[in-house]
Scaffold this active site. Structure first.
Site, PDB file in Angstrom:
ATOM      1  N   GLU A   1      36.440 -21.293 100.900  1.00  0.00           N
ATOM      2  CA  GLU A   1      35.021 -21.596 100.803  1.00  0.00           C
ATOM      3  C   GLU A   1      34.562 -21.659  99.348  1.00  0.00           C
ATOM      4  OE1 GLU A   1      36.411 -19.365 102.793  1.00  0.00           O
ATOM      5  OE2 GLU A   1      36.080 -20.242 104.773  1.00  0.00           O
TER       6      GLU A   1
ATOM      7  N   HIS B   1      30.820 -14.203 113.439  1.00  0.00           N
ATOM      8  CA  HIS B   1      30.371 -15.527 113.887  1.00  0.00           C
ATOM      9  C   HIS B   1      28.904 -15.499 114.291  1.00  0.00           C
ATOM     10  CE1 HIS B   1      34.749 -15.418 114.675  1.00  0.00           C
ATOM     11  NE2 HIS B   1      34.728 -16.693 114.347  1.00  0.00           N
TER      12      HIS B   1
HETATM   13  C1  LIG Z   1      36.886 -16.879 105.562  1.00  0.00           C
HETATM   14  C2  LIG Z   1      37.117 -17.633 106.817  1.00  0.00           C
HETATM   15  N1  LIG Z   1      36.988 -18.964 106.823  1.00  0.00           N
HETATM   16  C3  LIG Z   1      37.143 -19.668 107.972  1.00  0.00           C
HETATM   17  C4  LIG Z   1      37.458 -19.042 109.148  1.00  0.00           C
HETATM   18  C5  LIG Z   1      37.578 -19.834 110.452  1.00  0.00           C
HETATM   19  N2  LIG Z   1      38.968 -19.871 110.918  1.00  0.00           N
HETATM   20  C6  LIG Z   1      39.427 -18.976 111.812  1.00  0.00           C
HETATM   21  S1  LIG Z   1      41.068 -19.176 112.122  1.00  0.00           S
HETATM   22  C7  LIG Z   1      41.175 -20.507 111.073  1.00  0.00           C
HETATM   23  C8  LIG Z   1      42.505 -21.166 110.863  1.00  0.00           C
HETATM   24  C9  LIG Z   1      43.519 -20.250 110.230  1.00  0.00           C
HETATM   25  O1  LIG Z   1      44.777 -20.863 110.147  1.00  0.00           O
HETATM   26  P1  LIG Z   1      46.053 -20.057 109.648  1.00  0.00           P
HETATM   27  O2  LIG Z   1      45.728 -19.241 108.475  1.00  0.00           O
HETATM   28  O3  LIG Z   1      47.155 -21.038 109.487  1.00  0.00           O
HETATM   29  O4  LIG Z   1      46.394 -19.020 110.816  1.00  0.00           O
HETATM   30  P2  LIG Z   1      46.811 -19.352 112.318  1.00  0.00           P
HETATM   31  O5  LIG Z   1      45.564 -19.534 113.103  1.00  0.00           O
HETATM   32  O6  LIG Z   1      47.656 -20.572 112.294  1.00  0.00           O
HETATM   33  O7  LIG Z   1      47.573 -18.162 112.796  1.00  0.00           O
HETATM   34  C10 LIG Z   1      39.929 -20.779 110.505  1.00  0.00           C
HETATM   35  C11 LIG Z   1      39.664 -21.870 109.569  1.00  0.00           C
HETATM   36  C12 LIG Z   1      37.591 -17.640 109.087  1.00  0.00           C
HETATM   37  N3  LIG Z   1      37.896 -16.924 110.173  1.00  0.00           N
HETATM   38  N4  LIG Z   1      37.419 -16.969 107.924  1.00  0.00           N
END
Ligand SMILES: Cc1ncc(C[n+]2csc(CCOP(=O)(O)OP(=O)(O)O)c2C)c(N)n1
Ligand SMILES: Cc1ncc(C[n+]2csc(CCOP(=O)(O)OP(=O)(O)O)c2C)c(N)n1
Ligand SMILES: [Mg+2]
Ligand SMILES: [Mg+2]
Lengths: 337, 410, 337, 410
Positions: free
Chosen positions: A60, A129
């Site tokens: 972000e 959220h």
């Molecule tokens: C600071 C923040 N930004 C955005 C999100 C929204 N978000 C939740 S899971 C996710 C994807 C994460 O992907 P990854 O790190 O590859 O983990 P995976 O879900 O594949 O295990 C996002 C963008 C969040 N939880 N926290």
């Protein structure tokens, strides 16, 4: 004119500006191919290509930082933060950079950016959220902070924000994306189509920043609110029968002090409602200003109904959420004092 | 299983502290001319070892050697020498002005002058730099009026920034010089974003971002690298490793066992490690990176190895944390001295002409200072009006600021 | 008892706690060998070794983040942010993590950390060395926010903060580090030694969080303030002769509402003074609470004197700073209404 | 100079989208047994190439080959198989519960079960994991009661987190499982800080931090690496590269031309890239890193290569952005299937016993679910009292929260 949900109205605003202004680019986590986790950017990449609407890395701070750089170049970036709860990593870029560029460069550089983010509770999203961080932006000079409560305003305010030459924090109450919400989770969901403010003109129009809207006229008590709470306050007024005048601020900074003052001077009473936690919330600023400006018209103390000063819980969501029952009690109390 | 040892925390410590004998054996210096010059479209994976060596052009004798020599003419080099000397004279004068109370604070670039001045030479008009507070050389090499810079430092009535910024945090859009932030690192993602915008717009202009080795620890450094890696925008990512970050030596930023240039490898961004006190090397490496960017080949990271010869700022006393004579022992020498020797060696310069130029730049600075001071200094003479304090917070002054201005009565 | 400056008192607090509690560790940018750019940690590394007092990389998010990890382990880290203006990169770790750990883990994990930072203006530091971000912390449930105005309080509050099991934001008005400051930059600097509150007991003592102090008794108007503004308000009261009761809040959250209410009910008037920008500053919360709690005792609107809603300038510093002249005018005005 | 070309923005795009034929040729897979096992005190610079290859133990036939085979007994392996199967059965049941409205949301770890379960096996009691939402396998392999996990998911009266957290964001200090954050990346510096604290305290316990490949883009990833590099605390930095971050493929995080394992190189942190669907490889690599940490040799970064076989969460429909059948084409297969084949191959398992175990774990899950449901589910039955909402915001409830609780009337 078309009937639109808030998601559609927001998308339409971006679509409209992308069509008429090449400098408008849209990006954020999952906003490109997929169209955003709330679908607000659905179809924009297909229509305008990958270099005008694209996915961003999960960072972000970087999203805001590169948006500032793009803005300084001359583009008009619209960046999405996936949830307002995730804006904090980008807070430094917003406070120290976006908000300060114009001032510190004597006007040479500025950041005409919009940072969109879904905010607020009501979806069992828990502490990550559901937050409403508006007061963290209204304290920062150089920023504008906007929060619509319906499709018509959402489109008009977003277009105004994109056209604005200052950085705008654009908060979207996610509980309103697909229908108005009176704060009764047990009542069936209503689609926007049934609400008059879902009539959205085609093409460009603006709702100017800094103008409040009176959602309900009344003589008993002024209710200052915004976002989801507009609908909750309307429900509370209906349910209690209190003759409340409900003002939807729409833009918190700049603030429509004339509308506030006129109403409070008429009613002599003021209730402020927001979802954010009470202490140091934007309601404090509103209460302070109302007292400063309308002291001699006030017949009762300005009251605030807000989220409790706790993190946003999951299973106790409806005890936390300032719903029509709590707002209604405050309305009745305001009339009694 | 054997019983585990008790753990302990490793806290990096510089090789020497005040009173000790300077020791720079850890820096990792290569011979001039040793490193080849790859084509600009080289696959980053082929030049990973560049992060662990050092691109140098000027050797110990002052000869320019190897593949990175480049095509600077004696005129170019004399101009470069003058840029560095003017920068140094400017700094010296402003330090003096600070001691005289004409400004509150100053940050010099002593010993690092080659980096900004030679880098600027590799850029074109329209390119945009995102500097820190130690790249005044970019403005000076561009030819930006030093009077204007001084007016900012004195926060006087001619200060285009209206007394709003700390001395030295210039903004000069026309000169491709982005408004300097007092916050470390924040401008690095701006450089990437600006470069992305240039690419989105089908432009030809490139960006150049700047950061100190200490500030590479900041998160924004990472943000910039991530976005640069993903979108491959035309940006040069400069890391000025001057060994110190206020009182913290570069080991506290992670430089104890790693090289900052290697930070780029995890992003498949090509990376160079360059003698930052070698005007020719700085120019050549900058040009290589600029050509890559212009050819749409994306970002380059460059670690400029140098030494912060002076105090961090006028608020700092370095003898508290490092040997007083460390600079004298710095193995890459003084950039001005080295270019001077090279110019003399190729027969394009003399001690005589050098002295003359020194007098010239000092006079130029003195005259500029007089002019700037005539417009006021921090506590004396004309200054921006208090009303300007409320301007440019927003494009148009909102009502609450108009009310506050009225309250102040200005 | 010894005469101490605020820098010395702060250092003494850490020294005292490091000596008696092995779990206390101190770190931050330049705090180790060098002892901090304001010298608050001078000598601690020599005395307690490099693994209890050390330099940190320039990464405020990391500084707060590792402090949280250390706190969760069982240490009691005291982290320094070099200037409050640089806390924003660490804001996410503070808001989303330090403030939430205990709640979201049902009490299993918590962050008994202190985040110290110099704040406020008056040193020609411009927008990146002068800010007062307290309201950005008071809005965040789970945090405590403390700001001393003198050596005695500084030591006692810092010890109380280190012993506290919740995360504490400890703001140190840098203009007070080496002497009290009445807001007259043209008057010669006064050392702390001349001020009664520079008498600092040896060894451990605490000033409890959540207790305000009355700095000056009066019947005319209550002044709510903290940090540097305590001294400015005292000067303004002296200079105008207004019979002001000056309350130094010392801790903003928890807040000593009893002290506030008692005073305002006595005086019927209230002026709030802070250095931070006005809009959504902590003064808004104070104004709101005073109105809510003391409405019927108020004879005049609660007024606020604060930093203007602009970034903090350099050369216009004394037009920006809410000095004794502005505070004095507000005092007089409060008495006239 | 020739006129510069118009620049353009590069936006990474996965090789295939819905409707396309899965293609994983870019993953970079090595033969099992190919990578040597260095001593734990290896100089990180000697194993840089490990970031570009892949440590694998189980070959295509199911044989365990090479230097990383390790010493797991058939009993260990059968326990490992059961851990993975229980994890998968648990996930399946909770997905069902979500569809039945007993909880609002669920995140499964389908296809990634080997990583958390085998890693946990390499840790000791007292070590602390800082997991994301996809490491339920850590708890299950530890032997933490799944009923407790379910009570959290149902936010019922037995939920130790009192309905405050999203389903699956457990906290279990006793099991060395730090409270999971809904914010990505934030826990990575916590792991480093916890490990620093262990080192400061002369303890023997180590930390293990977790992050997804998508979240490596977050700034906190950098913060953690900087501090880990500087202070060399006993921490394992796990990067789970499951190819996807919601709808964004790993190229959007910088994985298009770089390997996430290489991110460690700029910090002189040794780094391994490991087949995350190979139980034996995960255990061996974890053990290597844990031994390094315990020997006070500092941090290790490990990129676990795997594939997110399911949707991101119950709120997501992956067929919108990737081919439905991508998992079937995933070259590293299914971790459960691979361990099963290996066990059969060494004569320690059979299809028969496997079926039996499958029935067993399903029964265990079913029984646990019944018990958990008897304590309530999100919308039904007993739940935490609203008064708890005001507790544990602070250690002691401050006055304003007491007042607010009274206002709510609870
Ligand atoms: C600071 C923040 N930004 C955005 C999100 C929204 N978000 C939740 S899971 C996710 C994807 C994460 O992907 P990854 O790190 O590859 O983990 P995976 O879900 O594949 O295990 C996002 C963008 C969040 N939880 N926290
Ligand atoms: C975000 C932030 N944190 C801390 C500071 C305080 N600070 C100013 S300069 C400096 C040292 C920077 O060192 P380096 O990046 O190596 O640059 P150099 O001064 O050597 O040119 C510090 C810590 C700051 N300006 N911004
Ligand atoms: Mg440096
Ligand atoms: Mg992933």
């Amino acid at each position: 004119m078309a009937r639109m949900s808030m998601v559609e109205a927001i998308r339409d605003a971006m679509d409209c500006k992308m069509a008429e202004d090449e400098r408008v680019v849209v990006f954020g986590e999952d906003v490109g191919y997929f169209g955003g986790v709330f679908r607000c950017t659905d179809g924009l990449q297909r229509k305008y290509g990958k270099s005008r609407c694209f996915d961003a890395p999960i960072n972000e701070s970087g999203i805001v930082g590169v948006a500032i750089g793009m803005g300084a170049y001359g583009l008009r970036p619209v960046a999405e933060i996936q949830f307002a709860d995730y804006v904090y990593p980008g807070y430094d870029q917003i406070v120290s950079e976006a908000a300060r560029l114009r001032y510190r460069s004597g006007g040479e550089f500025f950041a005409p950016i919009v940072i969109r983010m879904p905010c607020g509770g009501g979806i069992y999203g828990g502490q990550t959220h559901s937050q409403s961080p508006e007061a963290l932006f209204t304290h920062v000079s150089g920023l504008k902070t906007v929060i619509p409560s319906n499709p018509y305003d959402a489109k008009g305010l977003l277009i105004a924000s994109i056209e604005d030459d200052d950085p705008v924090i654009f908060l979207e109450p996610k509980r309103l994306y697909n229908g108005p919400f009176s704060g009764h989770p047990d009542q069936p969901a209503v689609p926007w189509a049934k609400h008059p403010l879902s009539e959205v003109p085609a093409g460009r129009y603006i709702v100017p920043l800094g103008k409040a809207a009176v959602r309900r006229e009344g003589k008993g008590v002024t209710v200052l609110c915004y976002g989801t709470m507009t609908h909750v306050a309307e429900a509370a007024a209906e349910e209690t029968g209190v003759d409340a005048e409900i003002i939807d601020l729409r833009s918190l900074l700049p603030l429509d002090v004339d509308a506030i003052q006129a109403s409070v001077e008429k009613t002599g009473r003021c209730l402020i409602v927001h979802e954010a936690t009470l202490t140091s919330g934007f309601g404090a600023e509103l209460a302070a200003q109302v007292t400063e400006r309308c002291f001699y018209a006030l017949e009762a103390p300005v009251e605030r109904v807000a989220g409790w000063d706790t993190p946003y819980p999951v299973s106790e969501e409806w005890d936390y959420f300032p719903g029509p029952a709590r707002v209604g009690r405050a309305l009745v109390k305001a009339m009694e004092t | 299983m054997t019983s585990a040892p008790r753990l302990s925390l490793h806290v990096p410590e510089p090789t020497v502290r005040p009173g000790g004998k300077p020791d720079f054996s850890h820096v990792g210096i290569a011979e001039a001319g040793e490193v080849p010059r790859p084509p600009i479209d080289v696959n980053p994976s082929e030049i990973r070892d560049f992060a662990y060596t050092m691109i140098r052009v000027l050797d110990d004798n002052g000869d320019a050697v190897g593949a990175w020599v480049g095509a600077l003419t004696p005129d170019d080099l004399r101009k470069g020498l003058r840029d560095m000397m003017l920068t140094r004279a400017f700094d010296a004068r402003m330090l003096l002005s600070q001691r005289q109370g004409k400004t509150s604070f100053y940050i010099q670039s002593l010993g690092e002058e080659a980096i900004a001045t030679a880098h600027r030479k590799a850029l074109k008009p329209g390119d945009m730099c995102f500097p820190t507070y130690r790249q005044q050389g970019l403005l000076i090499a561009y030819g930006w009026p030093i009077v204007d810079m001084m007016c900012q430092i004195f926060a006087n009535e001619q200060d285009r920034l209206k007394g709003r910024q700390l001395p030295g945090l210039y903004s000069a859009k026309e000169a491709g010089f982005f408004t300097v932030s007092g916050n470390l690192g924040t401008q690095y993602p701006h450089a990437v974003g600006w470069a992305m915008a240039s690419a989105i717009s089908g432009d030809t202009r490139i960006a150049s971002g700047w950061i100190g080795e200490g500030a590479t620890a900041e998160s924004d450094f990472h943000s910039a690298l991530v976005f640069a890696s993903v979108y491959r925008p035309p940006v040069i990512l400069n890391v000025v490793n001057n060994q110190w970050a206020i009182s913290s030596y570069q080991g506290i930023a992670g430089g104890e066992s790693a090289k900052f240039a290697a930070r780029a490898h995890g992003f498949a961004i090509p990376s160079l490690r360059v003698d930052g006190n070698d005007y020719l090397a700085v120019y050549a490496a900058s040009l290589w990176a600029a050509e890559r960017a212009r050819a749409n080949l994306g970002p380059t990271l460059i670690e400029w190895v140098t030494y912060r010869a002076g105090a961090h700022s006028t608020s700092d006393d370095p003898s508290k944390y490092r040997p007083k004579d460390e600079w004298a022992a710095w193995p890459l020498g003084d950039p001005i001295e080295r270019l001077k020797i090279h110019l003399i060696r190729i027969g394009a310069w003399s001690e005589e002409r050098h002295k003359q130029m020194q007098a010239e730049v000092e006079a130029e600075v003195l005259e500029a200072a007089k002019e700037a001071e005539s417009h006021g200094t921090l506590h004396d003479g004309p200054k921006p009006s208090a009303a300007t304090m409320f301007e440019q917070v927003y494009k148009d002054m909102p009502r609450h600021l108009r009310e506050q201005r009225q309250q102040l009565g200005v």
